[in-house]
Design a protein around this motif. Structure first.
Motif, short mmCIF file in Angstrom:
data_model
loop_
_atom_site.label_atom_id
_atom_site.label_comp_id
_atom_site.label_asym_id
_atom_site.label_seq_id
_atom_site.Cartn_x
_atom_site.Cartn_y
_atom_site.Cartn_z
N ILE A 257 32.48 77.55 26.35
CA ILE A 257 32.24 78.13 27.68
C ILE A 257 30.74 78.35 27.90
N ASP A 260 29.13 75.00 28.30
CA ASP A 260 29.84 74.12 29.23
C ASP A 260 30.04 72.72 28.65
N HIS A 332 35.55 69.94 29.41
CA HIS A 332 34.58 71.04 29.30
C HIS A 332 35.26 72.39 29.18
N LYS A 333 34.65 73.26 28.40
CA LYS A 333 35.10 74.65 28.20
C LYS A 333 36.46 74.74 27.51
#
Lengths: 359, 359
Positions: A257, A260, A332-333
């Protein structure tokens, strides 16, 4: 089976949805989703700060004036409420020094100073306190940190569980170091310095909740010298973080997170002691969620992975280090784990509380 | 009457001589003789450090490299276990910021940063935690300190009393400042920034132990701006210290020992609110032993005493400041108080525990 286990954590201590709760529950201290929820909803509206917003376990503060060869102070604080006070591999005193030394070291700082605040329960045996003080002293010497300030409070019997220890650590970040949870790049390798899950399972066994006769020993250790060795040799370490509460899974989610990026883990490569694996299987725990207190996750460009392993393996705290995954520009994340049997699953942050009072 | 009161403290919680005790008792958290005993016999054999040996409430640490106009970091840590959590004049959150900000400010430092470690009890109402967080935020803004790092632990119900808060504060000491408990000189004046005993008696009343309907309000306040004003105008302040646990009597005893000087207090000049004086008389307490959380004792050459009073009286936290005594070259390491009735008595450090959990 592992997926079911993860779901069962989410149920643990959580009969109501989070947004309907108005009281503190044990899960708020898990280091996982509920802790994040408390920080974001209860603390951050009041404690807004650029440093807190960065989401690291340390703050980096500007040094006043010009101060070569350092330009930043690193600071971190931790309260320790582990039960039992003594366990195979350590005690609350060793843990209190290592926990904070390691958090400061993860910034790339040279760790220098530590403060100690004791909250003691009336009736605590002073010999117990002496044993813990001795352990603090031995660990501080190994880590080469000076205890510079302290505080002692005493509360009535049954108003605290033996003793609690807060430690705050201070270090100085060299000018050319920039290590941060926001720095993971696609293509980076993910390395762990040794076996996972040792601390959490040792604490659980010490509470006689497992009844294992085999020794489950905590990995609690000061990692600052190991980290200094890495930083002195490898110019481009992007992220360092110790996978404590919430384990490797929660730590990697935090980094995914913050930076990213996506994370891919290779379950077959995870170093896990047989006894820990067996204990986890018996209890339906996933070792990826179990706390470590003497391990560091290193994220750096792949070209350095062999050099990093070589440095780690020379240190007594890095003998079982392994490359366990990589950073990707996809999903992503999100943290994905390729299981040993070929499947892929999403590895979420810890929800609820798995093992209360492990640190 | 006052002498008897002092003796009764020594009996409180202390049926056995100190050297025969093997368990922690409440008096070990009093800030008085038993706390010193614990520090000297249990902690110092393990935690030897030049900074701890100085006996101040802060440590002063060298900044690495050259760092004009500051050459020292000041750091202090405090755990807060006050009960009740809310009381007239403040709450545990305000207290946690002020206690640590004031300890750092007593070094002459510009206070900059603070860390917060929460230990929360399962079942604590989150609205309570929000109110305390808001209070922390308001107080930190007034003190102009940034909250840079935090930690949250949760323990099971009945394993802590609502919540405990550790704060660690950081500041930078200007190069030309040298304020220290070892610096009191014969001939110096002793000034206090306002009325004494307010905090301790407010806490006691808030516990419904007094049943006073009159408002007894805590003096808890951040004093760093007031202290900065003093330091900027008066070049030669020798000692600053906040008379918290153990009160003015214990604080002056500490300074008498650190500086190897005698202290003479003039009881008639002590600023004490009528309601506090009355409450103390009813309970047989000596206000000189009751904790303050928004007062500073200033020790400086007599020639500055008028200027110091003028600066203090301009600040809302210094309106009732008074010259209360002086430093002498006689009766070293001893505090004497001239009573309002003409007699002189020795004012010892607090023994045992007078009011547990006042901070």
């Amino acid at each position: 089976m592992v997926d079911q286990t993860i779901n069962s954590y989410q149920g643990l201590n959580c009969p109501l949805p989070i947004n309907q709760r108005k009281d503190i529950i044990l899960g708020h201290g898990s280091g996982g989703k509920l802790t994040q929820d408390l920080i974001q909803k209860t603390f951050m509206p009041y404690f807004k700060s650029d440093n807190l917003l960065k989401g690291n376990d340390f703050a980096d503060l500007d040094l006043p004036g010009s101060s070569q060869p350092f330009n930043k102070i690193a600071i971190s604080t931790d309260s320790h409420v582990v039960t039992p006070l003594f366990f195979p591999g350590g005690d609350i005193g060793k843990l209190a020094i290592c926990g904070t030394v390691n958090d400061v070291a993860m910034s790339g700082a040279i760790v220098k100073y530590i403060t100690i605040g004791f909250i003691l329960e009336e009736g605590l045996n002073i010999h117990t306190l002496e044993k813990i003080s001795e352990s603090i002293s031995i660990t501080a010497k190994e880590a080469n940190v000076e205890i510079v300030a302290g505080d002692t409070k005493v509360v009535e019997k049954n108003q605290c569980d033996g003793l609690f220890i807060n430690t705050t650590g201070l270090g100085f970040i060299p000018n050319d170091v920039n290590i941060n949870g926001q720095n993971a790049h696609p293509g980076d390798s993910i390395i762990i310095s040794g076996t996972i899950g040792d601390h959490g399972m040792a604490i659980l066994n010490a509470r006689n909740e497992l009844g294992f006769e085999a020794t489950l020993s905590s990995d609690v250790a000061p990692l600052n010298h190991l980290i200094n060795d890495l930083i002195n040799s490898i110019p481009e370490i992007h992220v360092l973080r110790d996978p404590t509460r919430g384990g490797v899974a929660t730590t990697l989610n935090e980094i995914a997170i913050q930076s990213d990026v996506g994370v891919e883990l290779d379950e077959a490569n995870l170093p896990i002691k047989n006894v820990v694996q067996t204990a986890c299987e018996l209890l339906g725990f996933d070792p990826l969620y179990v706390a470590n207190e003497g391990k560091v996750i290193i994220i750096a460009p792949t070209k350095y992975e062999v050099s990093i392993l070589n440095i780690l393996k020379k240190n007594k705290y890095g003998k079982e280090s392994k490359i366990i995954g990589h950073i990707t520009d996809e999903h992503h994340k999100t943290v994905l784990v390729k299981s040993a049997y070929g499947g892929t699953r999403i590895l979420d942050s810890l929800s609820g509380e798995m093992l209360p009072r492990i640190c």
